[in-house]
Every structure is written in structure tokens, then in C-alpha cells.
Motif scaffolding. Structure first.
Motif, mmCIF file in Angstrom:
data_model
loop_
_atom_site.group_PDB
_atom_site.id
_atom_site.type_symbol
_atom_site.label_atom_id
_atom_site.label_comp_id
_atom_site.label_asym_id
_atom_site.label_seq_id
_atom_site.Cartn_x
_atom_site.Cartn_y
_atom_site.Cartn_z
ATOM 1 N N SER A 164 0.617 -1.217 0.029
ATOM 2 C CA SER A 164 0.037 -0.075 0.144
ATOM 3 C C SER A 164 0.799 1.182 0.105
ATOM 4 N N ALA A 165 2.015 1.269 0.756
ATOM 5 C CA ALA A 165 3.120 2.485 0.693
ATOM 6 C C ALA A 165 3.372 2.575 -0.796
ATOM 7 N N LEU A 166 3.985 1.676 -1.450
ATOM 8 C CA LEU A 166 4.403 1.487 -2.792
ATOM 9 C C LEU A 166 3.383 2.103 -3.664
ATOM 10 N N ASP A 167 2.291 1.683 -3.438
ATOM 11 C CA ASP A 167 1.360 1.919 -4.554
ATOM 12 C C ASP A 167 0.847 3.377 -4.508
ATOM 13 N N GLU A 168 1.132 4.126 -3.290
ATOM 14 C CA GLU A 168 0.770 5.305 -2.950
ATOM 15 C C GLU A 168 1.757 6.277 -2.979
ATOM 16 N N GLY A 169 3.059 5.851 -3.446
ATOM 17 C CA GLY A 169 4.112 6.700 -3.633
ATOM 18 C C GLY A 169 4.972 6.913 -2.548
ATOM 19 N N PRO A 195 12.676 -4.772 -4.527
ATOM 20 C CA PRO A 195 13.999 -4.657 -4.217
ATOM 21 C C PRO A 195 13.855 -4.179 -2.847
ATOM 22 N N VAL A 196 14.578 -4.687 -2.005
ATOM 23 C CA VAL A 196 15.012 -4.516 -0.577
ATOM 24 C C VAL A 196 16.388 -4.048 -0.297
ATOM 25 N N GLN A 197 16.379 -2.795 0.423
ATOM 26 C CA GLN A 197 17.643 -2.302 1.098
ATOM 27 C C GLN A 197 17.566 -2.634 2.515
ATOM 28 N N ILE A 198 18.687 -3.238 3.225
ATOM 29 C CA ILE A 198 18.740 -3.656 4.192
ATOM 30 C C ILE A 198 19.969 -2.776 5.046
ATOM 31 N N HIS A 199 20.000 -2.282 6.308
ATOM 32 C CA HIS A 199 20.987 -1.728 7.116
ATOM 33 C C HIS A 199 22.368 -2.391 6.836
ATOM 34 N N GLU A 228 15.256 5.347 -1.939
ATOM 35 C CA GLU A 228 13.619 5.618 -2.291
ATOM 36 C C GLU A 228 13.069 5.023 -3.155
ATOM 37 N N GLY A 229 11.811 4.685 -2.834
ATOM 38 C CA GLY A 229 11.172 3.622 -3.350
ATOM 39 C C GLY A 229 11.335 2.267 -3.449
ATOM 40 N N LYS A 230 12.504 1.874 -2.481
ATOM 41 C CA LYS A 230 12.815 0.501 -2.228
ATOM 42 C C LYS A 230 11.929 0.011 -0.915
ATOM 43 N N ILE A 231 11.986 -1.038 -0.404
ATOM 44 C CA ILE A 231 11.550 -1.786 0.859
ATOM 45 C C ILE A 231 12.771 -1.568 1.582
ATOM 46 N N LEU A 232 12.655 -0.692 2.799
ATOM 47 C CA LEU A 232 14.020 -0.396 3.719
ATOM 48 C C LEU A 232 13.673 -1.189 4.762
ATOM 49 N N ALA A 244 17.713 7.099 5.786
ATOM 50 C CA ALA A 244 16.716 7.573 4.766
ATOM 51 C C ALA A 244 16.201 8.916 5.203
ATOM 52 N N SER A 245 16.992 9.653 5.943
ATOM 53 C CA SER A 245 16.324 11.113 6.405
ATOM 54 C C SER A 245 16.228 11.812 4.885
ATOM 55 N N ASN A 246 16.547 11.543 3.882
ATOM 56 C CA ASN A 246 16.696 12.214 2.669
ATOM 57 C C ASN A 246 15.267 11.849 2.102
ATOM 58 N N VAL A 247 14.577 10.859 2.383
ATOM 59 C CA VAL A 247 13.275 10.508 1.632
ATOM 60 C C VAL A 247 12.227 11.155 2.580
ATOM 61 N N ARG A 248 11.689 12.092 1.642
ATOM 62 C CA ARG A 248 10.431 13.046 2.377
ATOM 63 C C ARG A 248 9.087 11.914 2.508
ATOM 64 N N LYS A 249 8.880 11.054 1.566
ATOM 65 C CA LYS A 249 7.584 10.412 1.630
ATOM 66 C C LYS A 249 8.006 9.087 2.022
ATOM 67 N N LYS A 250 7.952 8.709 3.273
ATOM 68 C CA LYS A 250 8.106 7.392 3.730
ATOM 69 C C LYS A 250 7.149 7.028 4.864
ATOM 70 N N ARG A 251 6.711 5.615 4.732
ATOM 71 C CA ARG A 251 5.939 5.194 5.854
ATOM 72 C C ARG A 251 6.918 4.256 6.715
ATOM 73 N N ILE A 252 6.555 4.045 8.272
ATOM 74 C CA ILE A 252 7.461 3.482 9.043
ATOM 75 C C ILE A 252 6.595 2.374 9.848
ATOM 76 N N ALA A 253 6.847 1.216 9.847
ATOM 77 C CA ALA A 253 6.455 0.121 10.581
ATOM 78 C C ALA A 253 7.284 -0.400 11.743
#
Length: 330
Positions: A164-169, A195-199, A228-232, A244-253
């Protein structure tokens, strides 16, 4: 009767047998390490021999253990002068093992940390086929408020949040411990084929999972410029340190057993709490004790031993608190 001594803040010493379990002291000839989390690894050892499963040995080396570690596969016993020792899959993280010790003084099952039903990114969960004399169990989540959903529900919740996060940008970010929980989430979202990026600290541990046949999907190490746009995926501490502080549009779980407490939302400023744990919940703990019917249950790693003891007393299962400390790696 088998003597059980708390080994300082960490680990167990069985002095009659010269055996230490996740033990960091100097009084054990043989030490058995349950898994690769920092609060269970002896960072130095004077023991004659230290044993761990193959994945745990790899994690120990990657995390800085400098001494020799001998591999002990699951369900293959070794004998010392006074005991027979066998590892059984604990279902907590990859390589995690419960240690079953048999001796003339009685037997003991030490869980380390464990999860039943097991995490899908582990070797599973299995108990020894024996009546247990002494059972040492962690009780990290020792209140009835902690009851986990099954893995199909958790997978749907995690993949649904990401999709849902990815679909909404938005860029979805999962807060999860670098060893165990991070790889579990990667395993659960792999079917999204995104694609996933991990710490970075978690990335270096992923090879061990791949070598053991656990599919983690399409992943790479975190890159600030391309995230940006990856699953982090990162630990909670990283999000406060610029991840990811440079990513303005993010949702955090926030993904943890502690997510069962609504107060975590405001403490961490997250969009979603997902109670997924690599420890068993309160009801699974009580049920397992009922199944095993040990002669004595020793409760560790809990702020609320009296609650567990109360429920076990109601079921005529003898128990006592064994005061040990641990990091909240969940």
C-alpha cells in the motif's frame, strides 16, 4: 540433583558437570552457545571447548568472537566426562538451539531464546523425546497481553503495509533488529518481487541465511542515494541517526513483540505497529510448560516472573525465578 548457578548477568553454570550455557565466566570446561545475539555470545572464553551450530558459529565470527568454536549439528550428541549434550532447533533465529544436557544428576533443557511455532526463517522447532527434569525458559513476553497472530496473518499485514505504501508513492521502512527479525521480514516480503535495501550491519549477516538455504529475495545493502522507492529495513536506532532522512515520503512500521503496546507508536513516531516476535508469546509459554510437565521450571529474562509463576502454580507446575539479564533484541 543438578545444581544450576546463574553465571553473573549472563549465562548458566552447571558446576557438577563443568558446563556453561551462554556462559562468560572462567569456571566451565565446556561452553554451549544457544544463538548469535549479542546477549548470548561469550565475547571471550577460557573453556576447553566452545560449541555452537554452524550458523551460530558464523554469526559469532562475523560479530567479533576471536576464539575457536566447534560446530555441533542439531540432534548429534557429544559426551563429556560427566554428561551427554544435544542441540535441538529453537525456532528463534537461524542456528538457534536449545541445549539438552543428560547426566547422572538428572537432565536439563535450556531454551536460550526460542519461538514456537518457529520463525519461517529458521530450522524449525523440536523438543527432545524425554521427560524433562529441569527446564530453563526465557519469558521475555510474560504477560497475557502478548498473544501473536499466526504467520499467515503476519505475512499479510507486513506485505500489505509495504504494497500500500509503494502504490501510494511512499517508501516503506520496517524497523527491525539486524539479526533475525530483519531477515524474517525479508523472507516474508520476497514474494512481492520488489527490491529491498537493508542496513549495512544486517546486510553482512544475510550471507549466512543464503548459505543455509533461506530465501531472502532481491536485496542489497542500504544506499542513501538509491533507497527511495525500495523496501527498507533497519534497526530502530538507525532511523534516529539519519537512515533514509533524505526520503520525504516514507511510512514506517515498527516490527517487534513490543509493538503489542500501543504506547510504542508515540515513543517511536511510527505509522504502524506490527507485533511480530522471534520469542514465543505468553500463552505459548504456558502451553509448552503444560506439555513438558518438567519437575522444575526456571523462569529467566522477564520483568514479570510472578505472573508466569502464578499461571504455572494453577497448573501444579513447580517453578522459580532465575534472575538473568538480557538485551531487548526483539
Amino acid at each position: 540433583m543438578l545444581k544450576i548457578i546463574k553465571g553473573g548477568n549472563h549465562g548458566i553454570l552447571l558446576p557438577q558437570l563443568g558446563i556453561g550455557l551462554d556462559y562468560r565466566g572462567k569456571q566451565a570446561e565446556y561452553v554451549f552457545v544457544s544463538h548469535g545475539h549479542a546477549d548470548h555470545i561469550p565475547w571471550s572464553s577460557n573453556a576447553e571447548a566452545v560449541y555452537a551450530t554452524q550458523p551460530t558459529k558464523k554469526f559469532m565470527k562475523l560479530r567479533g568472537a576471536k576464539y575457536e568454536v566447534q560446530e555441533l549439528p542439531f540432534k548429534q550428541s557429544i559426551k563429556t566426562e560427566n554428561a551427554r549434550i544435544t542441540f535441538y532447533p529453537a525456532g528463534h533465529i537461524l542456528g538457534s538451539a536449545m541445549t539438552f544436557v543428560e547426566s547422572d544428576f538428572g537432565n536439563l533443557l535450556y531454551t536460550g531464546d526460542y519461538r514456537t511455532p518457529p520463525s519461517p526463517a529458521t530450522e524449525g522447532f523440536e523438543l527432545p523425546d524425554a521427560q524433562i527434569d529441569s527446564f530453563i525458559t526465557e519469558a521475555t513476553f510474560s504477560l497475557p497481553v502478548y498473544r501473536w497472530a499466526d504467520y499467515e496473518e503476519l505475512k499479510a499485514e507486513i506485505t500489505g503495509f509495504a504494497k500500500s505504501a509503494l502504490d501510494e508513492g511512499y517508501t516503506p521502512v520496517f524497523l527491525a533488529y539486524n539479526l533475525g527479525k530483519a531477515q524474517e521480514i525479508m523472507h516474508l516480503v520476497k514474494d512481492l518481487n520488489h527490491p529491498v535495501q537493508i542496513h549495512g550491519a544486517g546486510f553482512k549477516l544475510c550471507d549466512v541465511y543464503e548459505e543455509e538455504g533461506i530465501d531472502l529475495g532481491n536485496y542489497e545493502t542500504y544506499d542513501r542515494e538509491t533507497c527511495e522507492g525500495k523496501i527498507l529495513i533497519c534497526p530502530s536506532s538507525a532511523i534516529n541517526n539519519g537512515f533514509a532522512s533524505n526520503v520525504r515520503k516514507k511510512r514506517i512500521a515498527y516490527c517487534s513483540g513490543w509493538a503489542a503496546m500501543e504506547s510504542r507508536r508515540s515513543q517511536l513516531t511510527v505509522d504502524k505497529l506490527i507485533p511480530i516476535s522471534d520469542h514465543l508469546d505468553f500463552f505459548e509459554l504456558i502451553s509448552l510448560c503444560e506439555q513438558l510437565q518438567p519437575k522444575m521450571t526456571y523462569i529467566t529474562h522477564t520483568p514479570n516472573p510472578d505472573v508466569v509463576k502464578h499461571y504455572l502454580d494453577q497448573r501444579n507446575i513447580p517453578s522459580q525465578f532465575l534472575d538473568m539479564e538480557g538485551e531487548q533484541d526483539d
